[in-house]
Motif scaffolding. Structure first.
Motif, PDB file in Angstrom:
ATOM      1  N   ILE A  99     -29.959 -35.928  77.178  1.00 29.29           N
ATOM      2  CA  ILE A  99     -29.023 -35.496  78.209  1.00 29.29           C
ATOM      3  C   ILE A  99     -28.181 -36.699  78.591  1.00 29.29           C
ATOM      4  O   ILE A  99     -28.687 -37.678  79.147  1.00 29.29           O
ATOM      5  CB  ILE A  99     -29.777 -34.903  79.419  1.00 29.29           C
ATOM      6  N   GLU A 100     -26.908 -36.629  78.250  1.00 30.19           N
ATOM      7  CA  GLU A 100     -26.000 -37.742  78.494  1.00 30.19           C
ATOM      8  C   GLU A 100     -25.786 -37.923  79.996  1.00 30.19           C
ATOM      9  O   GLU A 100     -25.536 -36.955  80.722  1.00 30.19           O
ATOM     10  CB  GLU A 100     -24.654 -37.499  77.790  1.00 30.19           C
ATOM     11  N   GLN A 101     -25.927 -39.162  80.434  1.00 34.90           N
ATOM     12  CA  GLN A 101     -25.759 -39.511  81.841  1.00 34.90           C
ATOM     13  C   GLN A 101     -24.540 -40.411  82.009  1.00 34.90           C
ATOM     14  O   GLN A 101     -24.192 -41.137  81.086  1.00 34.90           O
ATOM     15  CB  GLN A 101     -27.017 -40.230  82.352  1.00 34.90           C
ATOM     16  N   PRO A 102     -23.847 -40.375  83.100  1.00 30.70           N
ATOM     17  CA  PRO A 102     -24.192 -39.683  84.345  1.00 30.70           C
ATOM     18  C   PRO A 102     -23.702 -38.234  84.396  1.00 30.70           C
ATOM     19  O   PRO A 102     -23.900 -37.546  85.393  1.00 30.70           O
ATOM     20  CB  PRO A 102     -23.486 -40.513  85.409  1.00 30.70           C
ATOM     21  N   GLU A 103     -23.111 -37.754  83.301  1.00 32.50           N
ATOM     22  CA  GLU A 103     -22.541 -36.406  83.305  1.00 32.50           C
ATOM     23  C   GLU A 103     -23.592 -35.293  83.351  1.00 32.50           C
ATOM     24  O   GLU A 103     -23.277 -34.165  83.693  1.00 32.50           O
ATOM     25  CB  GLU A 103     -21.652 -36.207  82.067  1.00 32.50           C
ATOM     26  N   ASN A 104     -24.850 -35.619  82.954  1.00 33.23           N
ATOM     27  CA  ASN A 104     -25.955 -34.651  82.928  1.00 33.23           C
ATOM     28  C   ASN A 104     -25.682 -33.508  81.939  1.00 33.23           C
ATOM     29  O   ASN A 104     -25.933 -32.347  82.239  1.00 33.23           O
ATOM     30  CB  ASN A 104     -26.233 -34.112  84.329  1.00 33.23           C
ATOM     31  N   ILE A 105     -25.178 -33.880  80.748  1.00 32.83           N
ATOM     32  CA  ILE A 105     -24.823 -32.904  79.718  1.00 32.83           C
ATOM     33  C   ILE A 105     -25.822 -32.992  78.568  1.00 32.83           C
ATOM     34  O   ILE A 105     -25.922 -34.028  77.907  1.00 32.83           O
ATOM     35  CB  ILE A 105     -23.401 -33.185  79.162  1.00 32.83           C
ATOM     36  N   PRO A 106     -26.576 -31.904  78.288  1.00 31.50           N
ATOM     37  CA  PRO A 106     -27.430 -31.897  77.092  1.00 31.50           C
ATOM     38  C   PRO A 106     -26.538 -31.927  75.850  1.00 31.50           C
ATOM     39  O   PRO A 106     -25.652 -31.078  75.706  1.00 31.50           O
ATOM     40  CB  PRO A 106     -28.188 -30.578  77.191  1.00 31.50           C
ATOM     41  N   THR A 107     -26.731 -32.920  74.995  1.00 26.29           N
ATOM     42  CA  THR A 107     -25.850 -33.091  73.839  1.00 26.29           C
ATOM     43  C   THR A 107     -26.540 -32.862  72.499  1.00 26.29           C
ATOM     44  O   THR A 107     -25.901 -32.425  71.551  1.00 26.29           O
ATOM     45  CB  THR A 107     -25.236 -34.500  73.826  1.00 26.29           C
ATOM     46  N   CYS A 108     -27.814 -33.198  72.409  1.00 26.30           N
ATOM     47  CA  CYS A 108     -28.529 -33.047  71.150  1.00 26.30           C
ATOM     48  C   CYS A 108     -30.021 -33.199  71.401  1.00 26.30           C
ATOM     49  O   CYS A 108     -30.442 -33.535  72.502  1.00 26.30           O
ATOM     50  CB  CYS A 108     -28.050 -34.066  70.122  1.00 26.30           C
ATOM     51  N   LEU A 109     -30.778 -32.934  70.354  1.00 26.97           N
ATOM     52  CA  LEU A 109     -32.214 -33.191  70.436  1.00 26.97           C
ATOM     53  C   LEU A 109     -32.690 -33.692  69.094  1.00 26.97           C
ATOM     54  O   LEU A 109     -32.060 -33.454  68.065  1.00 26.97           O
ATOM     55  CB  LEU A 109     -32.998 -31.963  70.910  1.00 26.97           C
ATOM     56  N   ALA A 110     -33.786 -34.414  69.124  1.00 23.82           N
ATOM     57  CA  ALA A 110     -34.399 -34.923  67.897  1.00 23.82           C
ATOM     58  C   ALA A 110     -35.893 -34.674  67.964  1.00 23.82           C
ATOM     59  O   ALA A 110     -36.513 -34.831  69.017  1.00 23.82           O
ATOM     60  CB  ALA A 110     -34.120 -36.413  67.734  1.00 23.82           C
ATOM     61  N   LEU A 111     -36.448 -34.271  66.839  1.00 25.16           N
ATOM     62  CA  LEU A 111     -37.891 -34.098  66.718  1.00 25.16           C
ATOM     63  C   LEU A 111     -38.490 -35.418  66.273  1.00 25.16           C
ATOM     64  O   LEU A 111     -37.811 -36.234  65.646  1.00 25.16           O
ATOM     65  CB  LEU A 111     -38.222 -33.036  65.670  1.00 25.16           C
ATOM     66  N   LYS A 112     -39.752 -35.623  66.569  1.00 25.25           N
ATOM     67  CA  LYS A 112     -40.455 -36.743  65.955  1.00 25.25           C
ATOM     68  C   LYS A 112     -40.573 -36.416  64.474  1.00 25.25           C
ATOM     69  O   LYS A 112     -40.374 -35.266  64.084  1.00 25.25           O
ATOM     70  CB  LYS A 112     -41.820 -36.950  66.597  1.00 25.25           C
ATOM     71  N   PRO A 113     -40.874 -37.355  63.616  1.00 27.74           N
ATOM     72  CA  PRO A 113     -41.058 -37.035  62.198  1.00 27.74           C
ATOM     73  C   PRO A 113     -42.219 -36.061  61.997  1.00 27.74           C
ATOM     74  O   PRO A 113     -43.289 -36.224  62.588  1.00 27.74           O
ATOM     75  CB  PRO A 113     -41.373 -38.401  61.573  1.00 27.74           C
ATOM     76  N   TYR A 114     -41.968 -35.038  61.199  1.00 29.03           N
ATOM     77  CA  TYR A 114     -42.950 -34.013  60.856  1.00 29.03           C
ATOM     78  C   TYR A 114     -42.860 -33.721  59.362  1.00 29.03           C
ATOM     79  O   TYR A 114     -41.779 -33.892  58.767  1.00 29.03           O
ATOM     80  CB  TYR A 114     -42.640 -32.686  61.576  1.00 29.03           C
ATOM     81  N   PRO A 115     -43.934 -33.192  58.787  1.00 26.69           N
ATOM     82  CA  PRO A 115     -43.798 -32.614  57.447  1.00 26.69           C
ATOM     83  C   PRO A 115     -42.787 -31.462  57.526  1.00 26.69           C
ATOM     84  O   PRO A 115     -42.847 -30.643  58.450  1.00 26.69           O
ATOM     85  CB  PRO A 115     -45.196 -32.091  57.120  1.00 26.69           C
ATOM     86  N   LYS A 116     -41.860 -31.424  56.591  1.00 29.40           N
ATOM     87  CA  LYS A 116     -40.783 -30.433  56.626  1.00 29.40           C
ATOM     88  C   LYS A 116     -41.296 -29.009  56.803  1.00 29.40           C
ATOM     89  O   LYS A 116     -40.793 -28.245  57.632  1.00 29.40           O
ATOM     90  CB  LYS A 116     -39.945 -30.528  55.348  1.00 29.40           C
ATOM     91  N   GLU A 117     -42.327 -28.644  56.036  1.00 28.69           N
ATOM     92  CA  GLU A 117     -42.805 -27.263  56.075  1.00 28.69           C
ATOM     93  C   GLU A 117     -43.430 -26.888  57.417  1.00 28.69           C
ATOM     94  O   GLU A 117     -43.551 -25.714  57.743  1.00 28.69           O
ATOM     95  CB  GLU A 117     -43.796 -26.990  54.929  1.00 28.69           C
ATOM     96  N   THR A 118     -43.772 -27.872  58.225  1.00 29.59           N
ATOM     97  CA  THR A 118     -44.372 -27.610  59.534  1.00 29.59           C
ATOM     98  C   THR A 118     -43.334 -27.125  60.543  1.00 29.59           C
ATOM     99  O   THR A 118     -43.615 -26.243  61.342  1.00 29.59           O
ATOM    100  CB  THR A 118     -45.056 -28.885  60.073  1.00 29.59           C
ATOM    101  N   VAL A 119     -42.133 -27.700  60.506  1.00 30.83           N
ATOM    102  CA  VAL A 119     -41.141 -27.394  61.548  1.00 30.83           C
ATOM    103  C   VAL A 119     -39.893 -26.677  61.055  1.00 30.83           C
ATOM    104  O   VAL A 119     -39.184 -26.073  61.855  1.00 30.83           O
ATOM    105  CB  VAL A 119     -40.737 -28.671  62.319  1.00 30.83           C
ATOM    106  N   GLN A 120     -39.617 -26.724  59.767  1.00 25.30           N
ATOM    107  CA  GLN A 120     -38.389 -26.120  59.251  1.00 25.30           C
ATOM    108  C   GLN A 120     -38.247 -24.645  59.626  1.00 25.30           C
ATOM    109  O   GLN A 120     -37.141 -24.217  59.964  1.00 25.30           O
ATOM    110  CB  GLN A 120     -38.298 -26.336  57.737  1.00 25.30           C
ATOM    111  N   PRO A 121     -39.319 -23.840  59.621  1.00 27.14           N
ATOM    112  CA  PRO A 121     -39.149 -22.437  60.021  1.00 27.14           C
ATOM    113  C   PRO A 121     -38.612 -22.259  61.450  1.00 27.14           C
ATOM    114  O   PRO A 121     -37.920 -21.285  61.731  1.00 27.14           O
ATOM    115  CB  PRO A 121     -40.565 -21.857  59.894  1.00 27.14           C
ATOM    116  N   LEU A 122     -38.888 -23.195  62.321  1.00 28.51           N
ATOM    117  CA  LEU A 122     -38.400 -23.115  63.706  1.00 28.51           C
ATOM    118  C   LEU A 122     -36.918 -23.463  63.823  1.00 28.51           C
ATOM    119  O   LEU A 122     -36.286 -23.199  64.839  1.00 28.51           O
ATOM    120  CB  LEU A 122     -39.211 -24.055  64.603  1.00 28.51           C
ATOM    121  N   LEU A 123     -36.367 -24.076  62.764  1.00 26.68           N
ATOM    122  CA  LEU A 123     -34.981 -24.548  62.782  1.00 26.68           C
ATOM    123  C   LEU A 123     -34.091 -23.768  61.834  1.00 26.68           C
ATOM    124  O   LEU A 123     -32.929 -24.103  61.649  1.00 26.68           O
ATOM    125  CB  LEU A 123     -34.955 -26.043  62.404  1.00 26.68           C
TER     126      LEU A 123
END
Length: 130
Positions: A99-123
């Motif tokens: 969340i970019e400050q001081p504007e308080n705008i959600p701009t992006c998110l990042a996952l911690k490193p995961y095995p691709k097959e674990t999280v790819q279905p959610l994305l």
């Protein structure tokens, strides 16, 4: 689906990936400079690594410095990004909503490193960032 982070890192090597999801409307509708949008992705990726530093997958990802694999996806707008963050939280997937400050705008998110097959279905509904 196995619980996030349940893949074994002992034995056969696990291919890890860090997903970063950026709001594409920042660039295309709100006319943010490309550099500013890229900076948001860098902030989120760095924060996710920092927050998960002790995690075995993160340690393995960092140990293979020259083989890091990131995937940059686009979310159409703030609502889609926030909805993804909620879904990831409910699924127990570690991530950082930047969340970019001081504007308080959600701009992006990042996952911690995961095995691709674990999280790819959610994305799956998010396409490569353009």
């Amino acid at each position: 689906m196995a619980a996030p982070g349940a893949a074994s890192i002992v034995g056969s090597p696990v291919r890890l990936v860090q997903y970063v999801v950026v709001r594409s409307d920042l660039l295309h509708q709100l006319a943010w400079p490309v550099g500013a949008v890229m900076t948001q992705a860098c902030h989120a990726a760095t924060a996710a690594i920092h927050l998960s530093y002790e995690d075995p997958h993160t340690q393995q990802y960092l140990a293979e410095l020259d083989a890091m694999h990131k995937v940059l996806l686009g979310a159409p707008d703030e609502a889609a990004l926030s909805g993804l963050s909620d879904s990831l939280t409910q699924a127990g997937v570690s991530h950082k909503l930047w969340i970019e400050q001081p504007e308080n705008i959600p701009t992006c998110l990042a996952l911690k490193p995961y095995p691709k097959e674990t999280v790819q279905p959610l994305l799956r509904k998010f396409k490569l960032f353009k």
